[in-house]
Design an enzyme around this catalytic site. Structure first.
Site, PDB file in Angstrom:
ATOM      1  N   GLY A   8      17.512   7.413 -23.756  1.00 11.15           N
ATOM      2  CA  GLY A   8      17.320   6.480 -22.870  1.00 11.15           C
ATOM      3  C   GLY A   8      16.216   6.707 -21.765  1.00 11.15           C
ATOM      4  O   GLY A   8      16.725   7.670 -20.962  1.00 11.15           O
ATOM      5  N   GLY A  13      17.191   8.463 -17.058  1.00 12.12           N
ATOM      6  CA  GLY A  13      16.474   9.205 -17.946  1.00 12.12           C
ATOM      7  C   GLY A  13      15.120   9.721 -17.661  1.00 12.12           C
ATOM      8  O   GLY A  13      14.874  10.778 -17.794  1.00 12.12           O
ATOM      9  N   SER A  14      14.375   8.688 -17.057  1.00  8.61           N
ATOM     10  CA  SER A  14      13.067   9.166 -16.394  1.00  8.61           C
ATOM     11  C   SER A  14      13.291  10.021 -15.108  1.00  8.61           C
ATOM     12  O   SER A  14      12.378  10.847 -14.867  1.00  8.61           O
ATOM     13  CB  SER A  14      12.166   7.939 -16.039  1.00  8.61           C
ATOM     14  OG  SER A  14      13.093   6.990 -15.107  1.00  8.61           O
ATOM     15  N   ALA A  31      18.189  28.807 -15.099  1.00  8.80           N
ATOM     16  CA  ALA A  31      18.672  28.735 -16.407  1.00  8.80           C
ATOM     17  C   ALA A  31      18.574  30.087 -17.099  1.00  8.80           C
ATOM     18  O   ALA A  31      19.120  30.431 -18.047  1.00  8.80           O
ATOM     19  CB  ALA A  31      17.989  27.452 -17.349  1.00  8.80           C
ATOM     20  N   LYS A 100      29.282   6.532 -16.849  1.00  5.46           N
ATOM     21  CA  LYS A 100      30.821   6.811 -16.434  1.00  5.46           C
ATOM     22  C   LYS A 100      31.774   5.783 -17.277  1.00  5.46           C
ATOM     23  O   LYS A 100      32.750   6.336 -17.354  1.00  5.46           O
ATOM     24  CB  LYS A 100      31.044   6.456 -14.829  1.00  5.46           C
ATOM     25  CG  LYS A 100      30.296   5.231 -14.547  1.00  5.46           C
ATOM     26  CD  LYS A 100      30.334   4.979 -13.097  1.00  5.46           C
ATOM     27  CE  LYS A 100      29.517   3.612 -12.784  1.00  5.46           C
ATOM     28  NZ  LYS A 100      27.863   3.833 -12.622  1.00  5.46           N
ATOM     29  N   VAL A 127      30.052  10.855 -11.646  1.00  5.33           N
ATOM     30  CA  VAL A 127      31.082  10.845 -10.508  1.00  5.33           C
ATOM     31  C   VAL A 127      30.144  11.264  -9.307  1.00  5.33           C
ATOM     32  O   VAL A 127      29.757  12.246  -9.327  1.00  5.33           O
ATOM     33  CB  VAL A 127      32.243  11.429 -10.606  1.00  5.33           C
ATOM     34  CG1 VAL A 127      32.761  11.162  -9.152  1.00  5.33           C
ATOM     35  CG2 VAL A 127      33.183  11.092 -11.781  1.00  5.33           C
ATOM     36  N   GLU A 185      24.351  -5.653  -7.707  1.00  2.00           N
ATOM     37  CA  GLU A 185      23.789  -6.217  -9.237  1.00  2.00           C
ATOM     38  C   GLU A 185      24.051  -7.598  -8.912  1.00  2.00           C
ATOM     39  O   GLU A 185      24.636  -7.969  -8.038  1.00  2.00           O
ATOM     40  CB  GLU A 185      24.714  -5.856 -10.179  1.00  2.00           C
ATOM     41  CG  GLU A 185      24.924  -4.311 -10.389  1.00  2.00           C
ATOM     42  CD  GLU A 185      24.039  -3.593 -11.224  1.00  2.00           C
ATOM     43  OE1 GLU A 185      23.279  -4.395 -11.947  1.00  2.00           O
ATOM     44  OE2 GLU A 185      23.989  -2.472 -11.207  1.00  2.00           O
ATOM     45  N   LYS A 200      35.510   5.942 -11.958  1.00  2.00           N
ATOM     46  CA  LYS A 200      35.276   7.286 -11.313  1.00  2.00           C
ATOM     47  C   LYS A 200      36.589   8.139 -11.142  1.00  2.00           C
ATOM     48  O   LYS A 200      36.623   9.227 -11.064  1.00  2.00           O
ATOM     49  CB  LYS A 200      34.259   7.131 -10.413  1.00  2.00           C
ATOM     50  CG  LYS A 200      32.686   6.585 -10.857  1.00  2.00           C
ATOM     51  CD  LYS A 200      32.083   6.335  -9.493  1.00  2.00           C
ATOM     52  CE  LYS A 200      30.543   5.891  -9.877  1.00  2.00           C
ATOM     53  NZ  LYS A 200      29.923   5.340  -8.688  1.00  2.00           N
TER      54      LYS A 200
END
Lengths: 402, 402
Positions: A8, A13-14, A31, A100, A127, A185, A200
């Site tokens: 996605g 995602g971006s 890491a 979520k 969350v 929204e 959440k």
């Protein structure tokens, strides 16, 4: 070198791709090895995008590539995300997500599936955006008996409530402004009716109980009934009104609720304003610790996804324990929860209110709100309160006290 | 089964033992194995204490026992704690501590010594009591470029400032009350002069820079010059006054300072009251995240020590990376830091102030504070400000703006 796929290529995602690019050196340091983006799954093409060549349209390319260690699912929604995640875990790939809805619905079984396959399933970004609360619960605070978690978990409703309070503008107007600014929204139901906060707190409650708290079992009230007169009363009581999501441990297990609450100004949750989120955790030894930050936003959320990626890369070949099982948690009924309630009633019903709720009621009157009064009940159970409320000829509204 | 020794059976040390006892099941679950207290080092005996038989007076009993994996140093002060910690690490035992003096002075070399011996050195409890901020920096946020850390790191001074603001009581009186309540030491210098906050920001700055920020290099001002008239001005400006400790990344490296600051109410740090601590971390992708909690207290601090114990038990035989080296960090000089300043001046010096600080000064006058006025400077460097200040015949005080 660890290889990652992002499912996605939307906002989050971006953002994940951007964090991996921008902070490549820090990511590698954290890491212990380089992390390389190998694939982006999306239905669309992205001609001209820096990562154009990594975009694929078929999940099987990713699932069948043994080089891919970690998958970030940032698609949102239940399907096809759920299927993709199950397939990835079954193929021995660790999965992290900001989704979520999916974590609230199926997180515990996905944790079990990860465990069975010796890989990990993490969801910090689901969350509180970038706030590292899940990792803290799962790590620094895991030796605490967590007594309660109380959060302002939805930035949109907190923005609306803050505006209503500070500027005296009504709910509908503020909502419209929030929609114009992109803070709410077009279909605001998930936010204003508390459904987002409910998911959440379901995730947090599952972590707290070690089982699966089903969001459908959580009593949820939104903010659409709150009006500016409620805020006028609240200010006169030195209180704020916030949409709280909470989970409390009691002698019978756990009780969770999402609803607007009156909170005294001296409580730090009362001072969490605008689009910010905050989560207060109370441990038996630790006392209160609060985490605060922007609960949404592309880069903050993406940063939390990347934190999960790093954790899974550091634990390659191992399952990172997450305190959740698919077994369903039994929640205590709302009826037994005890608290004070703030109630607004027509002036002519004062005698009736005293008769029903007690003769020495704590009454609040405001000159600017004529023909009515408000009172705060003794500490009573939700059930008692409801029963008493039914006996009244009418009430103009009520809000719980924190 | 991992075995632990606690050095110093005082407030924090006995708290650590209490957490290990009370939350034994949770500790075991978190660590993945049972953690047993084997020794308590103290000069005193504790007849009748539950753990009487574990008390020893000779550090060598602990150092020479190969069964002891982890040592919690909760004695405080530089010596003999420093020697004991070095000996323990050299013997291949992991060490954790709540000892901020020692960590500020020698933390980075102890981290290096731990690394050289393949064990770990952790000190979560040295900053912010039970607030899991160091682990978050070292873990969830390690892939972020941290731009700044700003904290209210001393509960005593925050209690005093909060009381002065809310109750209009002068510094000396509030300090005396705080001493009576046990919130301030008999000798309050370390708190009120900012030395304690300085050590804590030195630790945070070292983690941020990856080197050793020497607390002696940090410009430090305490709160003893703040008076109730300052608060009156501050309230009229919708600001709080807080003792902030901060570290900021700039083009030349890092700048750190401890001083009282005026903070607008809309900043969440302005609403951190009483004995609470808060630490705001700003990451390049994440934005702001704030951690909030009691910065002291036996059980909260002990809980943080136990979190370190668990982490070290989980990583037995491995060194947990901590972003600190013994190499000394070079701090940017205070002179170049740019900000606004709030200045109080006698009424008759208004012309002089305008001449020196600019003709269109932002002037604040209060009827209740006669014969003087205050103004807020343009954004200027600390050096410029100091030079201008010298040109004034006199000033009644000044406070930096955040």
């Amino acid at each position: 070198m660890a290889k990652v796929a992002v499912l996605g290529y939307g906002t989050v995602g971006s953002g994940v791709v951007e964090v991996l690019d921008t902070n490549a050196a820090e990511v590698e340091k954290s890491a212990g090895e380089k992390i390389e983006l190998k694939y982006i799954l999306d239905l669309r093409d992205f001609p001209g995008d820096k990562h154009e060549s990594q975009v694929v349209h078929d999940i099987n390319v990713i699932l069948d590539d043994p080089e891919v260690d970690v998958i970030c699912e940032t698609m949102g929604g239940i399907e096809p995300a759920f299927t993709f995640e199950k397939q990835a875990l079954s193929k021995g790939k660790s999965v992290c997500t900001s989704n979520k809805e999916l974590v609230a619905a199926h997180g515990p079984e996905l944790v079990e599936l990860a465990k069975a396959n010796g890989v990990s399933y993490l969801f910090e970004a689901s969350v509180g955006g970038g706030i590292p609360v899940l990792r803290s619960l799962n790590d620094s605070l895991k030796h605490e008996k967590i007594d309660s978690i109380t959060g302002i978990l939805n930035g949109t409703t907190n923005y609306i409530l803050t505006k209503m309070d500070k500027e005296g503008i009504g709910f509908e107007t503020v909502l419209k402004q929030a929609q114009e600014k992109g803070y709410a929204e077009r279909n605001p139901e998930a936010d204003v009716e508390g459904y987002d906060a409910c998911r959440k707190i379901a995730i947090l409650s599952s972590l707290m109980s070690g089982k699966h708290v089903d969001y459908e079992d959580i009593y949820t009230e939104g903010i659409s009934k709150i009006n500016i007169q409620d805020f006028e009363y609240a200010r006169s009581l030195n209180m704020a009104i916030k949409l709280l999501a909470m989970c409390k441990r009691n002698e019978n297990g756990f009780f969770t609720i999402v609803a607007p609450f009156l909170i005294p100004y001296e409580n730090p949750l009362a001072n969490v304003n605008g689009v910010f989120n905050a989560i207060n955790v109370h441990g038996n030894m630790l006392g209160d610790v609060m985490f605060y930050g922007k609960g949404a936003g592309k880069n903050a959320t993406a940063s939390a996804v990347v934190a999960d990626v790093i954790d899974m890369v550091k634990h390659k070949g191992k399952h990172i324990e997450v305190n959740m099982k698919a077994e369903k948690a039994t929640l205590s009924p709302k009826d037994n929860a005890v608290r004070h309630f703030f109630v607004r009633v027509s002036a002519e019903l004062e005698d009736q209110a005293r008769e029903i709720f007690g003769s020495n009621l704590d009454v609040v009157k405001r000159n600017s709100i004529p023909n009515e009064f408000a009172f705060i009940t003794d500490s009573i159970s939700e059930k008692d309160f409801e029963e008493k409320l039914w006996k009244m000829d009418s009430v103009k509204g009520y809000i719980r006290l924190y």
